[in-house]
Design an enzyme around this catalytic site. Structure first.
Site, PDB file in Angstrom:
ATOM      1  N   SER A 120       0.786  -1.233   0.000  1.00  0.00           N
ATOM      2  CA  SER A 120       0.000   0.000   0.000  1.00  0.00           C
ATOM      3  C   SER A 120       0.814   1.277   0.000  1.00  0.00           C
ATOM      4  O   SER A 120       0.245   2.364  -0.134  1.00  0.00           O
ATOM      5  CB  SER A 120      -0.952   0.007   1.205  1.00  0.00           C
ATOM      6  OG  SER A 120      -2.143  -0.642   0.875  1.00  0.00           O
ATOM      7  N   THR A 183      -6.952 -18.168   2.774  1.00  0.00           N
ATOM      8  CA  THR A 183      -6.197 -19.036   3.667  1.00  0.00           C
ATOM      9  C   THR A 183      -4.779 -19.193   3.134  1.00  0.00           C
ATOM     10  O   THR A 183      -4.545 -19.059   1.929  1.00  0.00           O
ATOM     11  CB  THR A 183      -6.862 -20.415   3.789  1.00  0.00           C
ATOM     12  OG1 THR A 183      -6.854 -21.043   2.489  1.00  0.00           O
ATOM     13  CG2 THR A 183      -8.290 -20.288   4.295  1.00  0.00           C
ATOM     14  N   TYR A 220      -9.923   3.261   6.585  1.00  0.00           N
ATOM     15  CA  TYR A 220      -8.905   2.836   5.622  1.00  0.00           C
ATOM     16  C   TYR A 220      -9.418   1.681   4.768  1.00  0.00           C
ATOM     17  O   TYR A 220     -10.149   0.815   5.244  1.00  0.00           O
ATOM     18  CB  TYR A 220      -7.638   2.404   6.358  1.00  0.00           C
ATOM     19  CG  TYR A 220      -6.488   2.106   5.435  1.00  0.00           C
ATOM     20  CD1 TYR A 220      -5.729   3.137   4.903  1.00  0.00           C
ATOM     21  CD2 TYR A 220      -6.169   0.805   5.079  1.00  0.00           C
ATOM     22  CE1 TYR A 220      -4.668   2.880   4.045  1.00  0.00           C
ATOM     23  CE2 TYR A 220      -5.115   0.530   4.235  1.00  0.00           C
ATOM     24  CZ  TYR A 220      -4.373   1.571   3.715  1.00  0.00           C
ATOM     25  OH  TYR A 220      -3.332   1.303   2.863  1.00  0.00           O
ATOM     26  N   THR A 374       2.381   3.061   5.434  1.00  0.00           N
ATOM     27  CA  THR A 374       2.776   1.667   5.568  1.00  0.00           C
ATOM     28  C   THR A 374       2.179   0.866   4.418  1.00  0.00           C
ATOM     29  O   THR A 374       1.209   1.284   3.784  1.00  0.00           O
ATOM     30  CB  THR A 374       2.287   1.073   6.896  1.00  0.00           C
ATOM     31  OG1 THR A 374       0.852   1.137   6.943  1.00  0.00           O
ATOM     32  CG2 THR A 374       2.859   1.834   8.084  1.00  0.00           C
ATOM     33  N   GLY A 375       2.757  -0.289   4.147  1.00  0.00           N
ATOM     34  CA  GLY A 375       2.236  -1.158   3.098  1.00  0.00           C
ATOM     35  C   GLY A 375       2.562  -2.603   3.395  1.00  0.00           C
ATOM     36  O   GLY A 375       3.497  -2.903   4.144  1.00  0.00           O
TER      37      GLY A 375
END
Length: 426
Positions: A120, A183, A220, A374-375
């Site tokens: 991101s 998963t 977000y 942040t990503g």
């Protein structure tokens, strides 16, 4: 499993890149990408450098850089990560540190110049391109998305201003774990699957919107940036990768940063990404997910290049003053589900592509305010932060084995060590 810290040195390049059909996977923390490729156009003129508006606000006195605290922070999650790389630059101190291994088989150390997937953090590049288009009067941030992309959103949706896509107040719903493989085993098996951007948006808008009035709250998410990227494509006729490359990467000479369209590999030195997959007999095994679709959050960079990008952004080399103000304007709105422990203490804390965080000082005084992003994508979590005056800048990447989400505890430890460490006793 536990990995002991190993001093870093550059590793050799991985396998030669190979081309494959465009791949898509969705990560709730990853930025949108696009698939249309148009003819290259000349790079638009860069704005004249100017002091970014945030720099004039000043910051509290920075504590002395504490190398021991930083090394302890990046070494604090041996059971959750395979490798960590962090870099601090600026007039208020320089430091680079690594922990763990780049490859669990060869035990090669984490390269200090290693490349990694941005997840991101790509959103900040998308927002910068969108704001450049706004400065060129090619998009009006007050116009509804429906004006530019008719038929993309359901007919019963209210008008959703373009601005709300960028500052996370659009009210657009998000994809859920039922929409795509979620998963660990399924993620590994399907990490090259093709999911066009229009399909991701169509799946997301089948869900209920989180709140009714666009612009009234912040939360977000990724869907707004999927739509923003579609808008970049529609306005320019080029892929998002091409627009970022010609508007940002080439002018800033970010030679180790790429926006791949089809190549699933990471060129040059890099740490591998892993995902812990539960086994039928108990326990788990690490699956190497370094190669994956370059779609969601598909940009690749280094800590040095992210530092250069963040520096140029805050020095006004990429955005004119009006657009820089837009980037750093945090809506005075509640944060959906927010608490006093959030960066906004229950209120919004994102601008148009960057988040604002005030860290508590170790002595109880007003803490340092930093801006950044942040990503995360499978096997890689990263971030970039700076004080408004650029005196101290932090970039980092670590390789979590637990999936695509940010390890908030580790991120907080790294941030605290960089900007609010214990006082160094003399």
């Amino acid at each position: 499993m536990t990995f002991e810290p190993i001093s870093a040195r550059p590793t050799t390049a991985s396998r030669a890149p190979r081309r494959r059909r465009r791949a898509w996977a969705v990560l709730t923390s990853a930025a949108a990408t696009a698939v249309l490729v148009g003819a290259a156009a000349p790079a638009p003129a860069m704005p004249a450098p100017h002091p970014a508006s945030a720099r004039r606000s000043g910051v509290s006195s920075l504590p002395e850089l504490n190398a021991q605290a930083l090394q302890q922070a990046i070494s604090s999650a041996p059971s959750r990560v395979t490798g960590v790389l962090a870099r601090v630059r600026g007039p208020a101190g320089h430091w680079t540190g690594t922990y763990g291994v780049a490859d669990t088989t060869t035990r090669q150390p984490v390269p200090v110049d290693g490349r990694f997937r941005l997840g991101s953090v790509t959103k900040t590049f998308i927002a910068t391109v969108m704001l450049r288009l706004s400065a060129e009067h090619r998009v009006d941030l007050d116009q509804p998305v429906q004006h530019y992309l008719p038929g993309t959103l359901p007919a019963d949706y209210p008008p959703i201003p373009v601005r709300t896509l960028l500052n996370f107040t659009s009210s657009l719903p998000e994809l859920t774990a039922d929409d795509l493989p979620s998963t660990p085993g399924a993620i590994v098996q399907h990490r090259f699957d093709d999911h066009p951007l229009s399909e991701l948006v169509a799946k997301a808008v089948r869900h209920d919107r989180p709140f009714k009035e666009p612009g009234s709250m912040q939360v977000y998410g990724a869907t707004g940036y999927y739509v923003a990227t579609m808008l970049v494509e529609k306005i320019t006729g080029h892929s998002y990768e091409e627009e970022i490359t010609r508007r940002i990467l080439r002018p800033l000479h970010l030679r180790d940063t790429t926006a791949p369209e089809t190549d699933p590999t990471i060129p040059g030195p890099h740490a591998h990404g892993y995902l812990a997959v539960p086994q039928p007999g108990g326990g788990s095994e690490l699956a190497d997910v370094t190669e994956q679709n370059p779609g969601a959050g598909g940009m690749i960079s280094t800590t040095a290049d992210l530092d250069r990008f963040l520096t140029a952004l805050f020095r006004g080399r990429l955005l004119a003053p009006a657009q820089m103000k837009e980037l750093l304007t945090v809506p005075d709105k509640p944060y959906l589900g927010g608490t006093r422990n959030d960066p906004g203490h229950g209120r919004a804390y994102y601008g148009a592509g960057l988040m604002r965080v005030t860290l508590p000082a170790s002595d109880g005084r007003q803490g340092i305010t930093v801006w950044g992003k942040t990503g995360s994508t499978y096997g890689y979590t990263d971030g970039m932060f700076t004080t408004p005056d650029l005196r101290r800048r932090l970039t980092y990447c670590f390789n979590p084995i637990t999936g695509g989400g940010n390890d908030i505890a580790l991120v907080n430890q790294i941030l605290t060590a960089a900007y609010a460490p214990p006082q160094v006793k003399r």
